[in-house]
Design a protein around this motif. Structure first.
Motif, PDB file in Angstrom:
ATOM      1  N   VAL A 142      37.587  20.905  36.854  1.00 43.30           N
ATOM      2  CA  VAL A 142      37.885  22.348  36.758  1.00 43.30           C
ATOM      3  C   VAL A 142      38.538  22.643  35.403  1.00 43.30           C
ATOM      4  O   VAL A 142      39.508  22.002  35.024  1.00 43.30           O
ATOM      5  CB  VAL A 142      38.811  22.777  37.914  1.00 43.30           C
ATOM      6  N   ASN A 143      37.968  23.602  34.673  1.00 37.41           N
ATOM      7  CA  ASN A 143      38.554  23.930  33.368  1.00 37.41           C
ATOM      8  C   ASN A 143      39.020  25.385  33.281  1.00 37.41           C
ATOM      9  O   ASN A 143      39.486  25.837  32.250  1.00 37.41           O
ATOM     10  CB  ASN A 143      37.573  23.617  32.228  1.00 37.41           C
ATOM     11  N   PHE A 144      38.849  26.132  34.366  1.00 38.17           N
ATOM     12  CA  PHE A 144      39.274  27.540  34.346  1.00 38.17           C
ATOM     13  C   PHE A 144      39.792  27.896  35.735  1.00 38.17           C
ATOM     14  O   PHE A 144      39.031  27.904  36.688  1.00 38.17           O
ATOM     15  CB  PHE A 144      38.075  28.426  33.986  1.00 38.17           C
ATOM     16  N   ILE A 145      41.079  28.168  35.815  1.00 36.98           N
ATOM     17  CA  ILE A 145      41.672  28.443  37.129  1.00 36.98           C
ATOM     18  C   ILE A 145      42.006  29.928  37.241  1.00 36.98           C
ATOM     19  O   ILE A 145      42.812  30.458  36.476  1.00 36.98           O
ATOM     20  CB  ILE A 145      42.923  27.569  37.363  1.00 36.98           C
ATOM     21  N   ILE A 146      41.334  30.564  38.179  1.00 31.89           N
ATOM     22  CA  ILE A 146      41.600  31.983  38.444  1.00 31.89           C
ATOM     23  C   ILE A 146      42.239  32.031  39.819  1.00 31.89           C
ATOM     24  O   ILE A 146      41.640  31.606  40.806  1.00 31.89           O
ATOM     25  CB  ILE A 146      40.280  32.797  38.454  1.00 31.89           C
ATOM     26  N   ARG A 147      43.463  32.521  39.903  1.00 29.62           N
ATOM     27  CA  ARG A 147      44.146  32.571  41.202  1.00 29.62           C
ATOM     28  C   ARG A 147      45.187  33.691  41.176  1.00 29.62           C
ATOM     29  O   ARG A 147      45.439  34.298  40.131  1.00 29.62           O
ATOM     30  CB  ARG A 147      44.799  31.224  41.518  1.00 29.62           C
ATOM     31  N   ILE A 201      45.725  36.448  38.450  1.00 30.09           N
ATOM     32  CA  ILE A 201      45.382  37.858  38.667  1.00 30.09           C
ATOM     33  C   ILE A 201      46.411  38.531  39.589  1.00 30.09           C
ATOM     34  O   ILE A 201      46.935  37.898  40.502  1.00 30.09           O
ATOM     35  CB  ILE A 201      43.945  38.012  39.211  1.00 30.09           C
ATOM     36  N   PRO A 202      46.724  39.797  39.293  1.00 27.23           N
ATOM     37  CA  PRO A 202      47.760  40.469  40.087  1.00 27.23           C
ATOM     38  C   PRO A 202      47.355  40.628  41.548  1.00 27.23           C
ATOM     39  O   PRO A 202      46.175  40.745  41.861  1.00 27.23           O
ATOM     40  CB  PRO A 202      47.894  41.841  39.421  1.00 27.23           C
ATOM     41  N   LEU A 203      48.355  40.636  42.396  1.00 22.33           N
ATOM     42  CA  LEU A 203      48.072  40.779  43.826  1.00 22.33           C
ATOM     43  C   LEU A 203      47.732  42.234  44.139  1.00 22.33           C
ATOM     44  O   LEU A 203      48.022  43.134  43.350  1.00 22.33           O
ATOM     45  CB  LEU A 203      49.296  40.363  44.640  1.00 22.33           C
ATOM     46  N   ASN A 228      39.139  39.014  30.556  1.00 20.45           N
ATOM     47  CA  ASN A 228      40.169  39.387  29.570  1.00 20.45           C
ATOM     48  C   ASN A 228      40.574  40.854  29.699  1.00 20.45           C
ATOM     49  O   ASN A 228      41.630  41.262  29.249  1.00 20.45           O
ATOM     50  CB  ASN A 228      39.651  39.173  28.147  1.00 20.45           C
ATOM     51  N   ASP A 229      39.675  41.664  30.268  1.00 25.21           N
ATOM     52  CA  ASP A 229      39.960  43.103  30.389  1.00 25.21           C
ATOM     53  C   ASP A 229      40.708  43.458  31.672  1.00 25.21           C
ATOM     54  O   ASP A 229      41.003  44.629  31.909  1.00 25.21           O
ATOM     55  CB  ASP A 229      38.644  43.912  30.375  1.00 25.21           C
ATOM     56  N   LEU A 230      40.973  42.475  32.498  1.00 22.13           N
ATOM     57  CA  LEU A 230      41.631  42.757  33.780  1.00 22.13           C
ATOM     58  C   LEU A 230      43.098  43.110  33.547  1.00 22.13           C
ATOM     59  O   LEU A 230      43.790  42.419  32.802  1.00 22.13           O
ATOM     60  CB  LEU A 230      41.516  41.518  34.681  1.00 22.13           C
ATOM     61  N   SER A 231      43.556  44.182  34.189  1.00 20.80           N
ATOM     62  CA  SER A 231      44.942  44.615  34.004  1.00 20.80           C
ATOM     63  C   SER A 231      45.894  43.635  34.675  1.00 20.80           C
ATOM     64  O   SER A 231      45.573  43.044  35.697  1.00 20.80           O
ATOM     65  CB  SER A 231      45.107  46.002  34.620  1.00 20.80           C
TER      66      SER A 231
END
Ligand code: GLU
Length: 465
Positions: free
Chosen positions: A197-202, A230-232, A294-297
């Protein structure tokens, strides 16, 4: 980065939550931008007391229903325990971890001091690492990680930007419990590394865990993945989205008759919007080509049920989605009954009412009105004289219609109104009430079409002038 190896790693301690579904969705979208990228699914079931097979199945079927697919078979974390322990032992041998035998009382004492600010460092055990007797024990210890106190740690997070933490803030957390089982903190790093895994989105509730977990990567000389926390999702009152706000589990939304497309559309617009145009209706294939993480608030996103209803109403009205309605009926005991009785009639009801409903579940009460062969009006209304005067003639007219077709019925009623010099509501309102127990609703011609001639007359006939 072109080839993204991502993963979604839910703990099977509850049904698939809408917030987790969003995390999975964003992982899926990111990996779908490139054919070589991968999304793995890992069930993190190391908490034996709270993990349940039924929740695992719920998560898998929820993801599939939403249209989120993953590569390979789902990985089950508890199957890799030996590998996790192997790494814990390496860390121990290399001096990056230590055995600790502090009692609960000792730890609580120290915790109190840390929480009250008497001690600035978060290190909970200050004695065991130096105690050679403890370090040579064969059993009855926990393994803790060693974290230096000096300097700062910096994370360049794709969503959160630069995040700084003093090393003194990072605790010497447990890698292996006294009973010899690895903790989440250890297992997650080992499994992610082994999967490449090289990219962790959580969720950003794990942001602090980055500062803990990165040390395992460093000590093992493993490459640290890129992180996007990422924000809840919050409810409209600003608190974390919970049952108080509405259905929060995917399975409940499915049961109420929400469509995957609507859920996806709603979820992706939380903290992101397509740059081109203002159209909020956006489907998965377009999202995949336009979305950039990258555009995610980074601020918390507010989940708005009204917006979800708006999207759902849009998608359920699509002709191509009629099949989804039929499938829904098959999964709902009440609608299944009506489907067996008269599928065509049920579809007619749906097509006439669909512009006014936000989810399939609402059709249950509506269909009940039309399928009830013992239909009675709930109260005996007294209608206007003008209606009473023409009632018998109107009934005769309806009786006389041979071709029970929309246009025929419509023009017969129009002619009748004209001939008798009546405004439409004089007839329309009471007749709608007599047919459906409701003054509001579709046009009476639509209602006639659903009920058919015989049942329509039966219902109107019950009115005694
Ligand atoms: N299993 C964790 C959870 O469900 C996720 C861990 C992670 O994404 O690193 O919250």
């Amino acid at each position: 980065m072109t080839k993204m190896i991502t993963r979604f790693a839910p703990s099977p301690t509850g049904n698939l939550h809408i917030g987790s579904a969003r995390t999975a969705l964003i992982n899926y979208i990111c990996k779908s931008k490139n054919n070589d990228s991968k999304l793995y699914l890992r069930i993190e079931d190391t908490d034996k007391d709270r993990s349940k097979e039924e929740f695992k199945n719920n998560i898998l079927s929820g993801l599939k229903w939403l249209g989120i697919d993953w590569d390979n078979e789902p990985q089950i974390q508890s199957h890799n325990i030996n590998r996790h322990l192997e790494i814990a032992n390496k860390l121990l041998v290399n001096g990056n971890a230590f055995k600790c035998v502090c009692s609960e009382e000792e730890l609580n004492e120290r915790r109190k001091k840390i929480n009250s600010g008497d001690i600035t460092s978060k290190k909970i055990c200050i004695s065991c690492a130096k105690n050679t007797e403890v370090q040579s024990l064969e059993k009855n210890y926990v393994i803790r990680i060693k974290i230096p106190i000096d300097n700062k740690e910096i994370l360049e997070d794709v969503v959160q930007g630069t995040v700084e933490v003093n090393k003194s803030e990072i605790d010497d957390y447990v890698l292996v419990r006294r009973d010899g089982t690895p903790t989440y903190m250890l297992s997650v790093v080992v499994d992610d590394h082994d999967l490449g895994v090289n990219f962790i989105i959580r969720g950003d509730d794990h942001l602090n865990n980055y500062f803990r977990q990165k040390f395992i990567y460093e000590y093992m000389n493993w490459e640290i993945p890129t992180y996007a926390h990422i924000p809840l999702i919050h409810g409209e009152d600003g608190s974390k989205l919970s049952k108080r706000h509405g259905a929060v589990n995917l399975i409940d939304l499915k049961k109420q008759g929400y469509l995957p497309e609507a859920i996806i559309n709603n979820l992706i617009l939380l903290g992101w919007s397509p740059k081109k145009g203002d159209d909020e209706i956006i489907q998965l294939n377009n999202i995949i080509s336009m979305f950039n993480i990258n555009d995610l608030s980074k601020s918390a996103s507010i989940f708005n049920y009204k917006k979800l209803d708006f999207f759902n109403n849009y998608y359920l009205r699509q002709e191509k989605n009629l099949e989804l309605f039929i499938n829904y009926c098959k999964s709902n005991i009440n609608l299944q009954k009506y489907l067996d009785k008269d599928e065509e009639k049920l579809i007619k009801i749906f097509n006439i009412y669909k512009k006014d409903i936000s989810k399939y579940e609402e059709i249950v009460n509506i269909a009940e009105i039309y399928f009830n062969s013992n239909f009675e009006v709930l109260k005996n209304e007294i209608f206007e004289q003008e209606f009473n005067k023409c009632f018998n003639n109107f009934l005769e007219l309806i009786n006389s219609i041979k071709n029970w077709e929309y246009d025929v019925i419509n023009s017969e009623i129009k002619d009748f109104l004209k001939k008798n010099n009546l405004k439409f509501p004089i007839i329309g309102k009471p007749v709608r009430f007599l047919l459906t127990n409701n003054y509001n609703g579709p046009s009476i011609t639509d209602i006639f079409m659903i009920l058919d001639k015989e049942e329509s007359i039966k219902r109107i006939n019950k009115y005694k002038v």
